[in-house]
Motif scaffolding. Structure first.
Motif, PDB file in Angstrom:
ATOM      1  N   ASN A  11     -14.928   1.066  -1.221  1.00 38.85           N
ATOM      2  CA  ASN A  11     -13.529   1.014  -0.821  1.00 38.85           C
ATOM      3  C   ASN A  11     -12.822  -0.232  -1.348  1.00 38.85           C
ATOM      4  N   SER A  41       1.535   0.154  -3.874  1.00 33.05           N
ATOM      5  CA  SER A  41       1.715  -1.014  -3.012  1.00 33.05           C
ATOM      6  C   SER A  41       2.424  -0.724  -1.691  1.00 33.05           C
ATOM      7  N   SER A  55      -6.235  -1.676   2.970  1.00 33.27           N
ATOM      8  CA  SER A  55      -4.974  -1.842   2.259  1.00 33.27           C
ATOM      9  C   SER A  55      -3.867  -1.948   3.287  1.00 33.27           C
ATOM     10  N   ASP A  56      -2.910  -2.862   3.068  1.00 30.44           N
ATOM     11  CA  ASP A  56      -1.894  -3.102   4.098  1.00 30.44           C
ATOM     12  C   ASP A  56      -0.481  -3.103   3.521  1.00 30.44           C
ATOM     13  N   GLY A  57      -0.188  -2.140   2.629  1.00 34.11           N
ATOM     14  CA  GLY A  57       1.103  -2.144   1.966  1.00 34.11           C
ATOM     15  C   GLY A  57       2.268  -1.665   2.800  1.00 34.11           C
ATOM     16  N   THR A  99       2.969   7.827  -4.468  1.00 35.40           N
ATOM     17  CA  THR A  99       1.668   7.156  -4.495  1.00 35.40           C
ATOM     18  C   THR A  99       0.625   8.029  -5.176  1.00 35.40           C
ATOM     19  N   SER A 117      -9.576  -0.141  -3.672  1.00 35.01           N
ATOM     20  CA  SER A 117      -8.371  -0.898  -3.340  1.00 35.01           C
ATOM     21  C   SER A 117      -7.882  -1.699  -4.546  1.00 35.01           C
ATOM     22  N   LYS A 118      -8.815  -2.285  -5.291  1.00 39.06           N
ATOM     23  CA  LYS A 118      -8.449  -3.036  -6.497  1.00 39.06           C
ATOM     24  C   LYS A 118      -7.839  -2.106  -7.543  1.00 39.06           C
ATOM     25  N   SER A 170      -0.737   2.001   3.421  1.00 36.16           N
ATOM     26  CA  SER A 170      -1.832   1.301   4.077  1.00 36.16           C
ATOM     27  C   SER A 170      -2.999   2.263   4.260  1.00 36.16           C
ATOM     28  N   THR A 202      -4.276  -1.211  -6.501  1.00 35.95           N
ATOM     29  CA  THR A 202      -3.372  -2.333  -6.750  1.00 35.95           C
ATOM     30  C   THR A 202      -3.008  -2.411  -8.226  1.00 35.95           C
ATOM     31  N   GLN A 242      -9.260  -2.338   8.028  1.00 39.37           N
ATOM     32  CA  GLN A 242      -8.200  -2.069   7.064  1.00 39.37           C
ATOM     33  C   GLN A 242      -8.653  -2.458   5.663  1.00 39.37           C
TER      34      GLN A 242
END
Length: 249
Positions: A167, A180, A135-137, A214, A171-172, A183, A175, A133
């Motif tokens: 990746n 947010s 991202s876990d939003g 998104t 992800s940064k 995932s 964010t 994983q």
């Protein structure tokens, strides 16, 4: 069968513990977990309403297990054979738990339930994969969602370590862009998976509304340029397939 070749893919919303991925840079990455997929098609004259009572019986036979499972139907797909398809994906918190649970399924659940599934669906592929994983939003307790999957191949000379570093940077960026509620994960094929791709990129969102918001937010913050800078010389991906999913266990 083309179903899983358009999809192996998974979701993927896992609660991972943190470990160090051997990329030579000391990058903290989530611990990989095992994820399985069934690629299936409905038998002639059968459909989702025929599958519902079998799933209920399967859940009763399963009892309480350390396992989560989702059923996925295609929303957007280039392969017409997917229109009569259904996919199942599920995961465990660890490989040791997977081994324990699979032994239980094979002894206590499959002999009774598999013949009933076979009356409704034919599953040509049962694949084991490894998911990481990034991202876990998305709330993993939700009962439904939408999932997009893309098959990808690394370009010549490029490595998985480079992929995971890219990746992490993406992800940064997401964010910072205020994304947010979704995932994302990278899925690496294992036993039973079709050949022809190095990995699958998957994104899960609780709804098409959130998925659209998104994309809109990411694009407004320069997603296209960042995507090209990070992945243009690293990897090539298909257009992908999107599914509507419901949690079944």
């Amino acid at each position: 069968m083309k179903f899983m070749k358009s999809a192996i893919l998974a979701p993927v919303l896992f609660l991972f513990s943190t470990s160090i991925l051997a990329d030579g840079h000391g990058t903290a990455m989530p611990t990989p977990i095992p994820v399985e997929f069934y690629g299936c098609q409905y038998n002639d004259g059968k459909g989702p309403s025929d599958l519902e009572p079998v799933i209920k019986e399967w859940k009763k036979a399963m009892g309480k297990r350390d396992y989560q499972s989702w059923m996925l139907h295609p929303m957007y797909a280039s392969d017409g054979s997917l229109n009569n398809g259904v996919m199942f994906t599920a995961w465990w918190p660890s490989y040791s738990k997977m081994g324990e649970e699979v032994d239980y399924f094979m002894e206590n659940v499959n002999p009774k339930i598999n013949p009933k599934f076979s009356e409704v669906i034919t599953c040509d592929i049962h694949a084991e994969t490894m998911a990481i994983q990034i991202s876990d939003g998305m709330d993993t307790d939700m009962d439904s969602g939408v999932m997009s999957y893309q098959q990808c191949n690394l370009k010549e000379g490029r490595t998985v370590s480079e992929l995971m570093q890219a990746n992490a940077k993406m992800s940064k960026f997401m964010t910072k862009a205020g994304v947010s509620d979704v995932s994302a994960a990278v899925i690496f094929p294992g036993a039973g998976a079709p050949d022809g791709f190095d990995y699958v990129m998957t994104i899960w969102a609780p709804s098409m509304t959130v998925m659209g918001e998104t994309f809109e937010r990411a694009i407004a913050n320069g997603y296209g340029q960042v995507q090209q800078e990070l992945f243009g010389d690293l990897t090539e991906c298909s257009n992908g397939t999107r599914y509507a999913g419901n949690r079944i266990y």
